[in-house]
Design an enzyme around this catalytic site. Structure first.
Site, short mmCIF file in Angstrom:
data_model
loop_
_atom_site.label_atom_id
_atom_site.label_comp_id
_atom_site.label_asym_id
_atom_site.label_seq_id
_atom_site.Cartn_x
_atom_site.Cartn_y
_atom_site.Cartn_z
CG ASP A 143 -1.60 1.24 1.53
OD1 ASP A 143 -2.23 1.77 0.60
OD2 ASP A 143 -1.54 1.73 2.68
CG ASP A 151 -1.48 7.87 0.77
OD1 ASP A 151 -1.06 9.01 0.98
OD2 ASP A 151 -1.81 7.45 -0.35
MG LIG Z 1 -2.90 3.20 3.29
#
Ligand SMILES: [Mg+2]
Length: 260
Positions: free
Chosen positions: A26, A28
């Protein structure tokens, strides 16, 4: 669901080899710290270097799986251009650079954007971010408005078909129900150079839980960054701790590559 994920430090990654691991990350809250404005994020240079090393040692079996559009990831990771699943899997760029996108009903999101635009105009500090096939209402500058934002989104979505609401960290996302991060991981795992490898997925938010379960089905490794209930097997305390761990994984993979 595992009640208590094991601390990531207890995970002995010496058993992983660069030729048999597929890495999915992922963006952020995992590689980049969460900041007040989503455009203001950055990935530290040492971490971009670690990603480049992992890409080399795994021979390209490293992908970003994110809610952001692919072009934003390219901008934040430049000059790296990795395989990316963007907008929670609605758009995807494979290891060979081939693009695929799921069709979405643009008119539905235009309607939704108009409704929530009226809300943000009346509530300074909140903002709507529109992407292809998804929309996000951010309230990082106004945490006090969390409940009001949730109510506004549920009201705006009422009567519209095929949409999912996802509550993230200081953001509420509405996306087309046609794709999840789990679909994105499964699609990558069906393609070279990911195919046949053990998947490793790391993420910090509710949208990553689908992917944790997908990875578990493939007997892979799931890592949750930060606090909160999770289906992941391991937990890393925060982005700093995870980036450090990733750096040690890169070291370990290079040792393997040299001795192979
Ligand atoms: Mg995230």
């Amino acid at each position: 669901m595992a009640d208590r994920p094991e601390p990531l430090q207890s995970f002995d990654h010496s058993g992983l080899t660069p030729g048999s691991t597929a890495i999915f990350l992922d963006f952020d809250g995992t590689l980049a710290d969460i900041v007040e404005h989503p455009d203001a994020v950055s990935v530290p240079l040492p971490t971009r270097e670690v990603l480049a090393r992992l890409e080399r040692s795994t021979q390209g079996a490293l992908a970003i799986v994110t809610g952001r559009p692919i072009q934003e990831i390219d901008r934040f990771l430049a000059p790296l251009s990795l395989p990316v699943a963007g907008v929670h899997g609605l758009e995807r760029r494979g290891a060979g650079g081939q693009m695929s996108a799921k069709s979405v009903d643009a008119a539905t999101f235009t309607t939704l954007g108009d409704k929530l635009g009226a809300f943000t105009a009346a509530h300074p500090g909140t903002m709507v971010e529109t992407k292809s096939g998804s929309l996000a209402l951010h309230y990082r500058q106004r945490p006090d408005l969390g409940l009001a934002c949730a109510a506004a989104v549920h009201e705006a979505v009422d009567g519209l078909q095929g949409l999912h609401i996802l509550h993230g960290k200081m953001v509420i996302e509405v996306k087309s129900g046609q794709a999840t991060k789990a679909d994105a991981v499964a699609a990558f795992m069906d393609e070279a150079p990911f195919k046949g490898r053990v998947p490793l997925f790391a993420g910090d938010d509710v949208t990553d839980e689908d992917a944790f379960r997908e990875v578990a089905r493939a007997s892979g490794i799931s890592i949750k960054i930060g606090a909160g209930d999770t289906a992941a097997v391991y937990r890393s305390e925060d982005t700093d701790a995870f980036r450090m761990w990733l750096s040690r994984l890169a070291d370990s993979f290079e040792t393997h590559s040299l001795s192979a």
